[in-house]
Design a protein around this motif. Structure first.
Motif, mmCIF file in Angstrom:
data_model
loop_
_atom_site.group_PDB
_atom_site.id
_atom_site.type_symbol
_atom_site.label_atom_id
_atom_site.label_comp_id
_atom_site.label_asym_id
_atom_site.label_seq_id
_atom_site.Cartn_x
_atom_site.Cartn_y
_atom_site.Cartn_z
ATOM 1 N N LEU A 18 0.825 -1.210 0.000
ATOM 2 C CA LEU A 18 0.000 0.000 0.000
ATOM 3 C C LEU A 18 0.859 1.260 0.000
ATOM 4 C CD1 LEU A 18 -2.979 -0.652 2.458
ATOM 5 C CD2 LEU A 18 -2.788 -1.186 0.044
ATOM 6 N N PRO A 19 0.551 2.223 -0.861
ATOM 7 C CA PRO A 19 1.256 3.505 -0.804
ATOM 8 C C PRO A 19 1.105 4.105 0.598
ATOM 9 C CG PRO A 19 -0.127 3.368 -2.775
ATOM 10 C CD PRO A 19 -0.449 2.181 -1.935
ATOM 11 N N ALA A 20 2.183 4.684 1.114
ATOM 12 C CA ALA A 20 2.192 5.198 2.493
ATOM 13 C C ALA A 20 1.054 6.185 2.732
ATOM 14 C CB ALA A 20 3.541 5.851 2.785
ATOM 15 N N ALA A 21 0.797 7.062 1.747
ATOM 16 C CA ALA A 21 -0.245 8.086 1.921
ATOM 17 C C ALA A 21 -1.613 7.434 2.087
ATOM 18 C CB ALA A 21 -0.257 9.034 0.720
ATOM 19 N N LEU A 22 -1.863 6.401 1.297
ATOM 20 C CA LEU A 22 -3.148 5.703 1.372
ATOM 21 C C LEU A 22 -3.307 5.052 2.756
ATOM 22 C CD1 LEU A 22 -4.566 3.342 -1.401
ATOM 23 C CD2 LEU A 22 -4.773 2.761 0.991
ATOM 24 N N ASP A 71 -5.538 -4.879 1.530
ATOM 25 C CA ASP A 71 -4.495 -5.404 0.637
ATOM 26 C C ASP A 71 -5.111 -6.193 -0.514
ATOM 27 O OD1 ASP A 71 -2.661 -4.399 2.383
ATOM 28 O OD2 ASP A 71 -1.407 -6.182 2.397
ATOM 29 N N GLU A 72 -5.986 -7.132 -0.154
ATOM 30 C CA GLU A 72 -6.566 -8.002 -1.181
ATOM 31 C C GLU A 72 -7.376 -7.196 -2.184
ATOM 32 O OE1 GLU A 72 -8.703 -11.202 0.647
ATOM 33 O OE2 GLU A 72 -6.929 -11.945 1.676
ATOM 34 N N ALA A 73 -8.230 -6.312 -1.665
ATOM 35 C CA ALA A 73 -9.088 -5.522 -2.550
ATOM 36 C C ALA A 73 -8.253 -4.603 -3.439
ATOM 37 C CB ALA A 73 -10.075 -4.703 -1.724
ATOM 38 N N PHE A 74 -7.269 -3.937 -2.851
ATOM 39 C CA PHE A 74 -6.514 -2.921 -3.578
ATOM 40 C C PHE A 74 -5.609 -3.539 -4.653
ATOM 41 C CE2 PHE A 74 -2.787 -0.014 -3.908
ATOM 42 C CZ PHE A 74 -3.449 1.062 -4.480
ATOM 43 N N VAL A 75 -4.883 -4.588 -4.308
ATOM 44 C CA VAL A 75 -3.957 -5.201 -5.281
ATOM 45 C C VAL A 75 -4.761 -5.762 -6.465
ATOM 46 C CG1 VAL A 75 -2.239 -7.014 -5.664
ATOM 47 C CG2 VAL A 75 -2.177 -5.670 -3.558
ATOM 48 N N GLU A 88 -11.666 2.908 -6.548
ATOM 49 C CA GLU A 88 -11.418 4.341 -6.795
ATOM 50 C C GLU A 88 -9.941 4.666 -6.616
ATOM 51 O OE1 GLU A 88 -14.059 6.222 -4.040
ATOM 52 O OE2 GLU A 88 -15.868 5.622 -5.145
ATOM 53 N N GLU A 89 -9.359 4.173 -5.524
ATOM 54 C CA GLU A 89 -7.927 4.429 -5.250
ATOM 55 C C GLU A 89 -7.053 3.830 -6.350
ATOM 56 O OE1 GLU A 89 -6.498 6.237 -3.064
ATOM 57 O OE2 GLU A 89 -7.744 6.400 -1.266
ATOM 58 N N ALA A 90 -7.395 2.590 -6.758
ATOM 59 C CA ALA A 90 -6.585 1.899 -7.767
ATOM 60 C C ALA A 90 -6.628 2.642 -9.100
ATOM 61 C CB ALA A 90 -7.096 0.469 -7.944
ATOM 62 N N ASP A 110 6.970 4.244 -9.196
ATOM 63 C CA ASP A 110 7.270 4.823 -7.885
ATOM 64 C C ASP A 110 6.721 3.997 -6.726
ATOM 65 O OD1 ASP A 110 8.451 6.959 -9.195
ATOM 66 O OD2 ASP A 110 6.554 8.066 -9.323
ATOM 67 N N LEU A 111 6.147 2.818 -7.042
ATOM 68 C CA LEU A 111 5.545 1.987 -5.987
ATOM 69 C C LEU A 111 6.073 0.549 -6.079
ATOM 70 C CD1 LEU A 111 1.904 3.330 -6.463
ATOM 71 C CD2 LEU A 111 3.377 3.793 -4.486
ATOM 72 N N PRO A 112 7.352 0.345 -5.757
ATOM 73 C CA PRO A 112 7.954 -0.994 -5.914
ATOM 74 C C PRO A 112 7.248 -2.069 -5.083
ATOM 75 C CG PRO A 112 9.412 0.482 -4.682
ATOM 76 C CD PRO A 112 8.319 1.323 -5.241
ATOM 77 N N GLY A 113 6.764 -1.690 -3.885
ATOM 78 C CA GLY A 113 6.070 -2.672 -3.040
ATOM 79 C C GLY A 113 4.799 -3.176 -3.698
ATOM 80 N N LEU A 114 4.058 -2.262 -4.313
ATOM 81 C CA LEU A 114 2.819 -2.624 -4.994
ATOM 82 C C LEU A 114 3.130 -3.479 -6.224
ATOM 83 C CD1 LEU A 114 -0.212 -2.431 -5.385
ATOM 84 C CD2 LEU A 114 0.085 -0.178 -6.420
ATOM 85 N N ARG A 115 4.207 -3.118 -6.917
ATOM 86 C CA ARG A 115 4.596 -3.890 -8.105
ATOM 87 C C ARG A 115 4.939 -5.334 -7.722
ATOM 88 N NH1 ARG A 115 8.184 -0.336 -9.907
ATOM 89 N NH2 ARG A 115 9.998 -1.673 -9.594
#
Length: 747
Positions: A193-197, A232-236, A710-712, A724-729
């Protein structure tokens, strides 16, 4: 120094080959990361006595219970091979009681350890003996531990015990020990997850969530962890779908616009009715998509009888107007033939382009199925490659390598849940450029399921019935309690036939020996028959086999429907015979059709007014809704009778009552999803998606899924490559291994 595993390391190194083999084969867990994501199903408190009331519903299931020993008796018995010992232990939760039995040399250890008053976790298969529930030779883990220090005793009593999804070879507490071995690796997990989110939504870091879900100190810890892991599950998953939508929007496609004064206008002019507002709106959305220079990817959900086929046909005609071709893929020959018949009837001379008597604005509409004779097949293939045929309707036969198009502009997939992604892709790959895609389903899908499973498709919904359509009255016929109701059912069919109408009688089985549950052959195979038998046993003890088409047809022709033209239709008939029966039923020559669910979708005989569904409790809620949609398609009212021998208080009868109470397919689909395992509803075709949903429940967590989408969408629009989001990648790569990526690609 003790070995600390890496996240992607095979569990053999940490847990040993024997345990790792069971985890891999029985639970699909291969690495430390897999095990960290194997979450507890629930938590027991050492201070509580776990309820035993639920066990009656779990015969033959492996269960874990926390309970106290009430008494233990060591008995001697005489058997055929001499004397032996049997230990009978009764455990209690203060309300219910359960018997445990141990035999032979296995009695000594539990006889010493399971003393009255002691508490333990027990795991085993629930069985019945002398009409009593019991666990034979259960594994157990004592929870005794007399602590001299009062504080330590209190802490022990209040500890939350994780109960894991387990299997016969590995009990919950052994899985807990395996998790303990890999828990240190939770420090290494990459947070997707992006830190801001994360900060905006006050979610705990992933490492903390994993520690709290497996080893919570309080119930608040569990809630914190669940909230985070659901996100996590929903966002990824939503990021994967948002990237798919983004990639599709970059593909080139030929814009397809209807020609003024062309085929579509000619068709609309000859329609004997006006389109509903819903049909106009949805057609507008489709035409807007077809006019763009990137491929349409649209899901068309239509209530049973809402006129989806007409909307799809108008889209196909618009594409033919623009010089392209359209292909409709149907899951069965019966449905392909039915679509071909209804399309050519609706189009009239417009479906006879280039033929004697055909319209000069028309096109050719061809059928392509596996059972066609070689001359007809050869002609159809020629019409497609030359462009003579603007529209083709077919089964899987359309996907074969030999099938080539002059200019494929639109693919319509009917009842998409019956097709694998590879089949859709194989057909779409026949276009010179990616063709537009319209996916249709008559099974209403709750909004959250649509966002989870079809999140890369834009969605259109048709929920308005065309003018002239009659409502369908639905009633439950309790055949066992009130046999005279069943007799009245056959009288109703006779009355409808005498008034010039027709009827369906649907049965769950064919009855030709191939699908006999006793021999385990046919349709579902041995496992399917075994599963069906087990489900039936859970609901109503020992039940007779499901009623069969061939048996019921014979009973009706000899008995209550004697003298009326009755025919059978099922999936194992010769295709030519199936088409002949369907043609004669459509023409009104056959008055009563006794069939399997082969008539579930697409069959359109407006003169049919009654449907009787035998053993209706053996069908799912959405399937019953689909089936009854075959009647009430003309101006005469429709009647659907759900025949069941289940008792009034059973869950099965509650399902039938729900179907009888509403014609709203979306409401029924919610009920269906709440009553069944989610995996059944999301479907095997989405197994890659399903395997990523361990914490998320698509109905309960509607808010999370909506916000995650919406976030995705926002994240992918700003950074499609996630540079810019290696963790998400990293998390996305784990979700989208090659197999799962195919499952997620609906285009």
């Amino acid at each position: 120094m003790e070995h600390v595993p890496a996240l992607d390391e095979d569990l053999k190194k940490t847990l040993g080959p024997a345990t790792a083999k069971v985890l891999a084969e029985q639970l699909g867990l291969h690495t430390a990361l897999d095990l960290l994501h194997h979450y507890p199903r629930r938590y027991a408190e050492r201070g509580e006595l776990t309820s035993l009331d639920d066990l009656a519903d779990q015969i033959d299931e492996h269960v874990t219970v926390v309970a106290q020993v009430a008494d233990a008796r060591l008995l001697t018995y005489q058997g055929s091979r001499g004397g032996g010992k049997r230990l009978e232990v009764t455990i209690t939760d203060g309300n219910g009681r359960l018997q445990l039995v141990f035999f032979g040399s296995g009695v000594h250890k539990p006889h010493k350890e399971l003393l009255p008053g002691s508490r333990a976790m027990f795991a085993g298969k629930v069985g019945m003996f002398n009409h009593k529930l019991q666990l034979a030779h259960p594994a157990y883990e004592p929870l005794g531990a007399d602590a001299s220090d009062r504080d330590a005793a209190t802490a022990f009593a209040n500890q939350l015990i994780p109960i894991y999804p387990a299997c016969a070879k590995l009990e919950s507490w052994k899985i807990a020990k395996c998790v303990d071995a890999v828990l240190p690796t939770a420090q290494e997990v990459v947070d997707p997850l992006p830190a801001a989110l994360r900060e905006d939504r006050a979610l705990v870091p992933l490492t903390e969530a994993l520690l709290k879900i497996h080893r919570p100190a309080t119930k608040a810890d569990i809630e914190d962890a669940r909230s985070r892991l659901k996100w996590d599950e929903a966002f990824v998953l939503q990021v994967a779908l948002a990237r798919r939508r983004h990639a599709d929007s970059q593909l080139p496609a030929v814009p397809r616009r209807p020609t003024p004064g062309g085929l579509l206008e000619s068709f609309d002019a000859k329609l004997p009715f006006t389109l509903t507002d819903g049909q106009r709106t949805v057609s507008g959305e489709i035409f807007d998509d077809l006019a763009t220079d990137h491929p349409m990817h649209r899901l068309l959900q239509g209530e049973v009888g809402s006129g989806k086929t007409l909307v799809a046909l108008r889209a196909m005609l618009a594409v033919v107007d623009s010089g392209g071709q359209a292909a409709m893929l149907a899951p069965t020959e019966v449905l392909a033939q039915q679509h071909h018949r209804s399309v050519t009837e609706m189009m009239g001379e417009l479906a006879e382009g280039g033929m004697l008597g055909g319209s000069d604005r028309g096109t050719k509409v061809v059928l392509l199925t596996g059972s066609m004779g070689m001359p007809a097949r050869r002609q159809a293939l020629l019409d497609l490659i030359t462009g003579e045929a603007g529209i083709v309707i077919g089964t899987h036969a359309l996907i074969e390598d030999k099938v080539q198009f002059h200019d494929l502009g639109l693919v319509v997939v009917d009842e998409q849940h019956r097709f694998g992604v590879e089949q859709r892709d194989a057909l779409r790959s026949k276009g010179k450029q990616p063709p537009h895609l319209l996916v249709m389903t008559a099974t209403p899908i709750p909004r959250t399921v649509a966002m989870t499973v079809f999140g890369d498709l834009e969605t259109s919904v048709l929920d308005q019935l065309p003018a002239g359509r009659s409502p369908i009255a639905t009633h439950v016929v309790p055949a066992r309690d009130k046999p005279h109701f069943l007799a009245r059912t056959w009288e109703r069919i006779r009355e409808e036939v005498e008034n010039g109408h027709q009827a369906y009688v649907v049965c769950p089985r064919i009855g030709d020996g191939e699908d006999d549950p006793k021999n385990g052959k046919g349709g579902k195979g041995a496992k399917g028959a075994k599963d069906a038998k087990k489900k039936a046993a859970e609901e109503d003890g020992d039940r007779r086999p499901p009623l069969a088409v061939l048996d019921i047809a014979e009973q009706l022709t000899r008995g209550p429907l004697a003298g009326i033209s009755v025919e059978v239709l099922h999936g194992r008939m010769d295709p030519a015979d199936k088409d002949d029966v369907m043609r004669r039923f459509t023409a009104g020559e056959v008055k009563v059709l006794v069939a399997t669910t082969v008539i579930e979708v697409g069959v359109n005989v407006p003169n049919s007014t009654v449907m009787v569904i035998m053993d209706a409790d053996r069908f799912g809620v959405s399937q019953l809704h689909q089936l009854r949609g075959r009647v009430g398609r003309g101006s005469a009212p429709g009647l659907c009778l759900l025949v069941s021998e289940m008792h009034e208080a059973s869950p099965a009868r509650a399902r039938l009552a729900a179907v009888a109470a509403t014609l709203d397919g979306f409401e029924l689909s919610r009920i269906d999803l709440e009553q069944r395992r989610e995996g059944d509803v999301l479907g095997q075709a989405q197994s890659g998606v399903r395997s990523s949903l361990r914490m998320l429940a698509v109905i309960e967590d509607e808010e999370v899924i909506t916000q995650a989408r919406e976030e995705a969408t926002r994240v992918v629009a700003a950074d499609p490559e996630l540079a810019d989001l290696p963790g998400l990648r990293t998390a996305l790569e784990a979700l989208l291994d090659t197999e799962r990526e195919q499952y997620l690609e609906k285009g």
